[in-house]
Design a protein around this motif. Structure first.
Motif, PDB file in Angstrom:
ATOM      1  N   PRO A   1     -67.872 118.643  -6.317  1.00  0.00           N
ATOM      2  CA  PRO A   1     -69.235 118.321  -7.435  1.00  0.00           C
ATOM      3  C   PRO A   1     -69.108 118.025  -8.366  1.00  0.00           C
ATOM      4  O   PRO A   1     -70.267 117.137  -9.227  1.00  0.00           O
ATOM      5  N   ASP A   2     -68.280 118.025  -9.067  1.00  0.00           N
ATOM      6  CA  ASP A   2     -68.296 117.505 -10.587  1.00  0.00           C
ATOM      7  C   ASP A   2     -68.679 116.318 -10.648  1.00  0.00           C
ATOM      8  O   ASP A   2     -68.457 115.924 -11.898  1.00  0.00           O
ATOM      9  N   TYR A   3     -67.844 115.632  -9.539  1.00  0.00           N
ATOM     10  CA  TYR A   3     -68.355 114.173  -9.830  1.00  0.00           C
ATOM     11  C   TYR A   3     -69.296 113.904 -10.380  1.00  0.00           C
ATOM     12  O   TYR A   3     -69.376 112.720  -9.872  1.00  0.00           O
ATOM     13  N   ASN A   4     -70.467 114.656  -9.563  1.00  0.00           N
ATOM     14  CA  ASN A   4     -71.888 113.821  -9.165  1.00  0.00           C
ATOM     15  C   ASN A   4     -72.444 112.910  -8.609  1.00  0.00           C
ATOM     16  O   ASN A   4     -72.515 111.785  -8.917  1.00  0.00           O
ATOM     17  N   ILE A   5     -71.509 113.100  -7.611  1.00  0.00           N
ATOM     18  CA  ILE A   5     -71.909 112.228  -6.195  1.00  0.00           C
ATOM     19  C   ILE A   5     -73.309 111.959  -5.555  1.00  0.00           C
ATOM     20  O   ILE A   5     -72.822 113.264  -4.473  1.00  0.00           O
ATOM     21  N   SER A   6     -73.929 111.232  -5.302  1.00  0.00           N
ATOM     22  CA  SER A   6     -75.183 111.607  -4.732  1.00  0.00           C
ATOM     23  C   SER A   6     -74.696 110.820  -3.041  1.00  0.00           C
ATOM     24  O   SER A   6     -73.388 109.869  -2.621  1.00  0.00           O
ATOM     25  N   SER A   7     -75.688 110.841  -2.048  1.00  0.00           N
ATOM     26  CA  SER A   7     -75.785 110.274  -1.162  1.00  0.00           C
ATOM     27  C   SER A   7     -75.818 109.455  -1.123  1.00  0.00           C
ATOM     28  O   SER A   7     -75.808 108.033   0.318  1.00  0.00           O
ATOM     29  N   ALA A   8     -76.557 108.481  -2.431  1.00  0.00           N
ATOM     30  CA  ALA A   8     -76.658 106.845  -2.283  1.00  0.00           C
ATOM     31  C   ALA A   8     -74.779 106.445  -1.867  1.00  0.00           C
ATOM     32  O   ALA A   8     -74.601 105.814  -1.526  1.00  0.00           O
ATOM     33  N   ASN A   9     -73.885 107.036  -2.064  1.00  0.00           N
ATOM     34  CA  ASN A   9     -72.539 106.959  -1.485  1.00  0.00           C
ATOM     35  C   ASN A   9     -72.022 106.993  -0.503  1.00  0.00           C
ATOM     36  O   ASN A   9     -70.925 106.890  -0.069  1.00  0.00           O
ATOM     37  N   SER A  10     -72.730 107.769   0.106  1.00  0.00           N
ATOM     38  CA  SER A  10     -72.456 107.483   1.900  1.00  0.00           C
ATOM     39  C   SER A  10     -72.632 106.638   2.697  1.00  0.00           C
ATOM     40  O   SER A  10     -73.189 106.157   2.317  1.00  0.00           O
ATOM     41  N   SER A  11     -71.524 106.294   3.383  1.00  0.00           N
ATOM     42  CA  SER A  11     -71.381 105.248   4.334  1.00  0.00           C
ATOM     43  C   SER A  11     -70.844 106.244   5.748  1.00  0.00           C
ATOM     44  O   SER A  11     -71.282 107.406   5.854  1.00  0.00           O
ATOM     45  N   LEU A  12     -71.746 105.075   6.854  1.00  0.00           N
ATOM     46  CA  LEU A  12     -71.123 105.198   8.630  1.00  0.00           C
ATOM     47  C   LEU A  12     -70.968 103.431   8.818  1.00  0.00           C
ATOM     48  O   LEU A  12     -71.179 102.583   8.225  1.00  0.00           O
ATOM     49  N   TYR A  13     -69.563 104.424   9.679  1.00  0.00           N
ATOM     50  CA  TYR A  13     -68.817 102.759   9.873  1.00  0.00           C
ATOM     51  C   TYR A  13     -69.686 102.637  11.258  1.00  0.00           C
ATOM     52  O   TYR A  13     -69.204 104.282  12.423  1.00  0.00           O
ATOM     53  N   VAL A  14     -70.559 101.702  12.064  1.00  0.00           N
ATOM     54  CA  VAL A  14     -70.133 101.794  13.851  1.00  0.00           C
ATOM     55  C   VAL A  14     -69.646 100.538  14.668  1.00  0.00           C
ATOM     56  O   VAL A  14     -69.526  99.537  13.648  1.00  0.00           O
ATOM     57  N   ASN A  15     -68.799 101.248  15.658  1.00  0.00           N
ATOM     58  CA  ASN A  15     -68.233 100.440  16.745  1.00  0.00           C
ATOM     59  C   ASN A  15     -69.324 100.077  17.920  1.00  0.00           C
ATOM     60  O   ASN A  15     -69.175 101.675  18.611  1.00  0.00           O
ATOM     61  N   ASN A  16     -69.704  99.357  18.405  1.00  0.00           N
ATOM     62  CA  ASN A  16     -70.727  99.582  19.609  1.00  0.00           C
ATOM     63  C   ASN A  16     -69.673  98.184  20.904  1.00  0.00           C
ATOM     64  O   ASN A  16     -69.269  97.313  20.075  1.00  0.00           O
ATOM     65  N   THR A  17     -68.866  98.810  21.406  1.00  0.00           N
ATOM     66  CA  THR A  17     -68.038  97.841  22.246  1.00  0.00           C
ATOM     67  C   THR A  17     -68.543  97.807  23.943  1.00  0.00           C
ATOM     68  O   THR A  17     -68.008  98.815  24.567  1.00  0.00           O
ATOM     69  N   ASP A  18     -68.900  96.778  24.409  1.00  0.00           N
ATOM     70  CA  ASP A  18     -68.363  96.074  25.747  1.00  0.00           C
ATOM     71  C   ASP A  18     -67.665  95.635  26.688  1.00  0.00           C
ATOM     72  O   ASP A  18     -67.580  94.475  25.695  1.00  0.00           O
ATOM     73  N   ARG A  19     -66.596  95.805  27.858  1.00  0.00           N
ATOM     74  CA  ARG A  19     -66.238  95.290  28.293  1.00  0.00           C
ATOM     75  C   ARG A  19     -66.649  95.170  30.082  1.00  0.00           C
ATOM     76  O   ARG A  19     -65.840  95.863  30.401  1.00  0.00           O
ATOM     77  N   SER A  20     -66.526  94.034  30.163  1.00  0.00           N
ATOM     78  CA  SER A  20     -66.888  94.159  31.777  1.00  0.00           C
ATOM     79  C   SER A  20     -65.893  93.398  32.968  1.00  0.00           C
ATOM     80  O   SER A  20     -65.838  91.960  32.029  1.00  0.00           O
ATOM     81  N   SER A  21     -65.682  93.583  33.489  1.00  0.00           N
ATOM     82  CA  SER A  21     -64.747  92.040  34.383  1.00  0.00           C
ATOM     83  C   SER A  21     -65.203  92.282  36.245  1.00  0.00           C
ATOM     84  O   SER A  21     -64.746  93.480  36.441  1.00  0.00           O
ATOM     85  N   TRP A  22     -64.864  91.217  36.480  1.00  0.00           N
ATOM     86  CA  TRP A  22     -64.968  91.505  38.192  1.00  0.00           C
ATOM     87  C   TRP A  22     -64.013  90.343  37.989  1.00  0.00           C
ATOM     88  O   TRP A  22     -63.579  89.343  38.265  1.00  0.00           O
TER      89      TRP A  22
END
Length: 1004
Positions: free
Chosen positions: A500-521
């Protein structure tokens, strides 16, 4: 019609009189005829088959010279319709065949005796065909459900560790849902990602490429493995195809071996319902021995004294800010928790002689050894239906499995903090139960609990096989398979992870998302023909494969949120970045065939071939042909040895052939482009990322093997010795290009050759066989050597400081350590080029082989009445790197063995003097030390890998069976390695867990 019926009915009235006259006139003939007629009357015979102690399910009971067969149910019971003069034949794998006359009995109870020799008649799955164990010409390792069921594991690869010669498997992390590395007969490809085997589940190819993304995964150091979707409890057997004879029929995908997974099927007989539940715990196998507070503070004080500087204001551990009498074992605090494991399974199976079914379900949960409430959930269901027509010509098998996983873990592994934090660091929580930041003097490690990794994966595997026997020995068959896998991974990094002493705000928050789909016949039509030809027998097989696989990936990141509560909403991010967005299509087509000729069960030749086509290669290089020949001589069937009392089985076999490798990803031969990320006048530009190469072709692996199989004293002792040599060429690597081209490498084939040569030994002994006690032992041992035979232009390539000719691929180029200078107290190293300084790469040229020298396992199975005891010892002879912990004297804990340090002129010590970092020579020397041969140590170990103890409760209820089970995994480890777990030496990541479970199984 009425007149005819009436006359027929009246005529029937005369039958008793005619029969009596017949008896009176010809009494002898009549009596014999009557007795014969009575003997043909059908009666019902029932009974129970046991091994002397417990019932045996699945025993085949047939009537001699008749097509009348039944099998025993789970309770060992059977019922069959026979005549009084019939003879019943009882057969079961591993037991001697028994013939018993009915002799007008209505109840026949049978006790079968074990027969090791009959194990040679076991049918082994070789992929497109099955073959008797005694008649196979290829190298196939096998484990069954009996081996798998004794292990409390969730990944299919874990079931094989230490149990198969030539198969080396390493667990890459102890985090739930993590992966394993497998190498079958060594590393064939220079590319680390090109060494995975081909997986087939009930004949359906299962892609093993990771579905995780390194920015979203927390199961370090590997990304999420799709193999977690395979439930070990549904597996009937696993076969590993290793040599050319066994793998060439899979052509371009058999270079690194083939893993055949066969799921459980229903059995004819009484419908049974099985339910089992278990619960257990998991803990870290071994902690590093670190300094306590007294040793740590002594190190720190001496470091300041050595550097001749006072304490700084930020040296809170030693300047009086933190309590110097405080001690915390951070390994116990941060990774010393207990993972809670629960497992529930149900199954119902049964059916008639013509139709069998099985339906099963499983639910598994596992919490984490990390602080906090994290849990890994996995549920799956399995369905199987088998049917054959009345005339046994038409057969159909349907199977489907669905798996769902939900993994919730911290986004950061706490292992590094657990090993590096000062032992007198502050408490985790303050008096009010909030995170303690100790007035901003430290970064509380539990801050990372606010960052989460979540993954949801759903996986469907379906398969059907239809076959029809056109005439005797001629069968047409087709298999149809479908797989569909989808995963969503998210990894958050909210601003609340910062002090908290760093005073980092939510403007520095981040999210990484992975959507992977694989189908085979996949569709594979086949035709096979079997025919007896005089003293010989010929088997012919031909088929074709059509496969299509589509993979869609979308990797995104978002940063800058108005509130951490919105962090999972990507649309709420101020900046959204698409890291990867693509769809790849892999098309594959092949023709394959097999010719097998067996002459008098003595001389066998097996020819296999495959013509492959893959969309992963450029025009003109998309098709290639692979093939192999296997030979076997069953010399124990020769007349001069056939009646030998001590030699029950003897076989010499050999094989040679080629297989291929197309594990290079899709579209690697094409020009490709990606966005620059630069917006010019509303348009985002493109930049080239890969050059076109039409000559892009297959990697080729030439395999040679020779083996001897021997059985002694009715196979009570059975051993196999196999020698193999694999040479992989036409390596798919990056060829360096001049920087003026705008590219550093061109993905291409290189005439580099990698050789794997080894010796595999297996031994199975039936030590004791008694009505109430039996004991069998199995041993496997592998000696393997990997070598880079050729690599044109190695010196000028990007691999010049990674590989060496005539050395293994898995080597470390290191500095040569000389010891601690008794005058300066600093590590010293060999100056190879004699220029008066230690430089890279000139002085970093010594090679250290990190491949195992040998590895194997020792398994014992014991049975005493209703008790069954099974244990496996895994052993590995190897070297490995110690965990780098940085220079001793900084504000970071160290292994306790570093107390043996240099203190004054003339000291002979194992480690250099302590420094806070102000001694540049010592800091540099420590950096070189971690990259020298001094950091390579003996990491050999013997591990009690698995133990299983079960007891069959003597219930009086005939319809219920109950079994109590105790199991353990990674229980004890004997090693000289000092830095934790010897199998897993990555210092910053969680090692494998020791697991103990207890459960009960009920069968109705």
């Amino acid at each position: 019609m009425k007149t005819f019926s009436l006359n027929k009915g009246l005529a029937a009235l005369w039958y008793p009189f005619i029969f009596g006259f017949y008896l009176f006139c010809t009494p002898a003939l009549a009596r014999n005829t009557l007795l014969f007629s009575l003997s043909q009357q059908q009666t019902q015979v029932s009974g129970i088959v046991t091994d002397g102690t417990i019932p045996i399910s699945g025993v085949s009971i047939s009537v001699k010279n008749q097509n009348n067969t039944v099998v025993t149910d789970f309770d060992g019971k059977f019922t069959i319709i026979v005549s009084s003069h019939d003879i019943l034949i009882f057969t079961y794998i591993g037991f001697k065949t028994i013939e018993i006359p009915v002799a007008e009995r209505l109840v026949i109870n049978v006790q079968m005796k074990q027969d090791a020799t009959s194990l040679q008649e076991v049918k082994v799955n070789a992929g497109y065909y099955s073959v008797k164990e005694s008649e196979r010409t290829g190298s196939i390792a096998r484990i069954t459900s009996k081996d798998i069921e004794t292990q409390p594991v969730t990944n299919v690869l874990a079931t094989m560790q230490g149990r198969m010669a030539g198969v080396n498997i390493i667990q890459t992390t102890g985090v739930p849902g993590g992966g394993f590395d497998i190498k079958i007969r060594g590393q064939n490809s220079i590319r680390s990602e090109g060494n995975a085997p081909l997986y087939l589940i009930d004949g359906v190819p299962y892609a093993s490429e990771t579905i995780g993304y390194n920015q979203t995964s927390t199961v370090y150091p590997s990304t999420t493995s799709p193999l977690n979707s395979i439930n070990p409890d549904t597996i009937e057997s696993i076969e590993i195809l290793k040599d050319a004879d066994a793998t060439a029929i899979y052509g371009s995908r058999g270079a690194n071996g083939v893993v055949l997974i066969t799921t459980k099927k229903g059995k004819a007989g009484k419908t049974t319902f099985t339910v089992s539940g278990s619960t257990g715990t998991g803990t870290v196998t071994k902690f590093m021995k670190l300094m306590n507070t007294e040793q740590y503070l002594a190190m720190r004080k001496q470091a300041f004294e050595n550097d001749g500087i006072p304490y700084n204001s930020w040296d809170y551990d030693i300047n009086g800010t933190w309590d110097q009498s405080r001690y915390t074992n951070w390994q116990k605090k941060l990774i010393g928790g207990t993972a809670r494991i629960t497992d529930l399974q149900t199954a119902i199976s049964g059916g008639s002689e013509k139709t069998q079914f099985l339906i099963s379900g499983n639910y598994h949960t596992q919490s984490s050894v990390f602080p906090g409430d994290f849990i890994y959930k996995k549920g799956d269901s399995q369905f199987n239906l088998s049917h054959r027509s009345e005339d046994n010509k038409f057969r159909v098998t349907l199977s489907a499995g669905y798996n769902s996983q939900n993994n919730d873990q911290p986004a950061f592994d706490f292992t590094y903090d657990a090993r590096s934090l000062a032992p007198n660091a502050p408490a985790l929580y303050d008096a009010n139960g909030n995170l303690n930041w100790e007035n901003g003097t430290w970064d509380n490690p539990l801050r990372n609990l606010n960052a989460k990794f979540e993954a949801k994966t759903n996986d469907l595997i379906a398969n059907s096989v239809l076959s029809y026997e056109l005439c005797q020995g001629l069968i047409i068959k087709s298999s149809f398979g479908y797989t569909n896998l989808s995963t969503v991974e998210t990894r958050t990094a909210p601003s609340s992870v910062y002090n908290p002493d760093y005073n980092i705000s939510s403007a520095n928050s981040s999210l990484y998302v992975n959507n992977t789909d694989r189908s085979s016949w996949i569709i594979e039509p086949q035709i096979s023909w079997t025919k007896e030809l005089g003293l010989g027998k010929i088997d012919l097989l031909a088929g074709t494969t059509f496969q299509n696989q589509t993979t869609t990936r979308l990797f995104q990141s978002g940063t800058g949120y108005s509130s951490n509560n919105l962090i999972y909403n990507l649309a709420s991010a101020k900046y959204i970045n698409v890291l990867q967005n693509d769809q790849t299509i892999y098309k594959y087509q092949a023709f394959f065939g097999r010719i097998n000729y067996n002459l008098d069960k003595r001389y066998i030749i097996n020819l296999t071939a495959r013509r492959d086509g893959s969309s992963r290669f450029g025009p003109g290089n998309q098709f290639a042909t692979f093939g192999a020949v296997g030979l076997a001589w069953l010399f124990s069937n020769e007349s001069f040895l056939k009646n030998t009392s001590w030699l029950s089985f003897g076989k010499l076999r050999s094989s040679y052939g080629t297989t291929g490798n197309d594990q290079i990803g899709d579209y690697q031969f094409l020009n490709t482009y990606s966005t620059t990320g630069v917006n010019y006048d509303g348009t985002v530009g493109l930049e080239p990322t890969r050059l076109y190469n039409a000559d892009f072709g297959w990697e080729t692996n030439k395999k040679l093997e020779a083996a001897l199989e021997l059985g002694f004293f009715h196979d009570k002792i059975f051993t196999t010795v196999s020698w193999y040599q694999n040479r992989s060429s036409n390596q798919l690597v990056g060829v360096p290009l001049p920087g003026t081209t705008g590219f550093t490498v061109l993905q291409s084939n290189l005439n580099a050759v990698v050789q794997n040569r080894g010796l595999e030994l297996t031994l199975r002994t039936n030590n004791l066989t008694h009505e109430n006690f039996s004991w069998t032992t199995s041993v496997n041992l592998t000696f393997a050597k990997n070598k880079l035979l050729s690599f044109p232009g190695l010196e000028s390539s990007s691999y010049s400081q990674k590989y060496r000719l005539n050395e293994p691929l898995n080597i470390e180029l290191v500095y040569q350590y000389k010891g601690v200078n008794a005058q300066t107290g600093v590590f010293e190293f060999e100056d190879i080029n004699k220029d008066g300084k230690i430089t890279f790469p000139e002085d970093r040229q010594k090679t250290v082989d990190l491949n195992p020298e040998y590895y194997g396992g020792l398994q014992n199975q014991l049975r005493f009445k209703r008790w069954n005891f099974d244990f496996l010892l895994q052993f590995v002879k190897q070297k490995n790197r110690i965990s780098p912990m940085g220079f001793a004297g900084q504000m970071s804990n160290q292994p306790v063995y570093k107390t043996d340090r240099w203190q004054e002129t003339g000291d002979l010590s194992a480690y250099q003097l302590y420094t806070t970092g102000n001694n540049g020579d010592a800091v540099t020397a420590d950096y070189l030390y971690d990259r020298s041969d001094a950091s390579i140590t003996d990491a050999s170990f013997i591990r009690l890998k698995n133990i299983s103890l079960s007891y069959q409760l003597p219930l009086r209820l005939n319809t219920v069976q109950s079994k109590i089970i105790l199991q353990g995994q990674n229980l004890l480890t004997f090693t000289k390695f000092k830095d934790g777990d010897p199998e897993f030496t990555s210092s910053g990541f969680l090692p494998p867990l020791k697991v103990i479970t207890a459960g009960v199984q009920l069968t109705f």
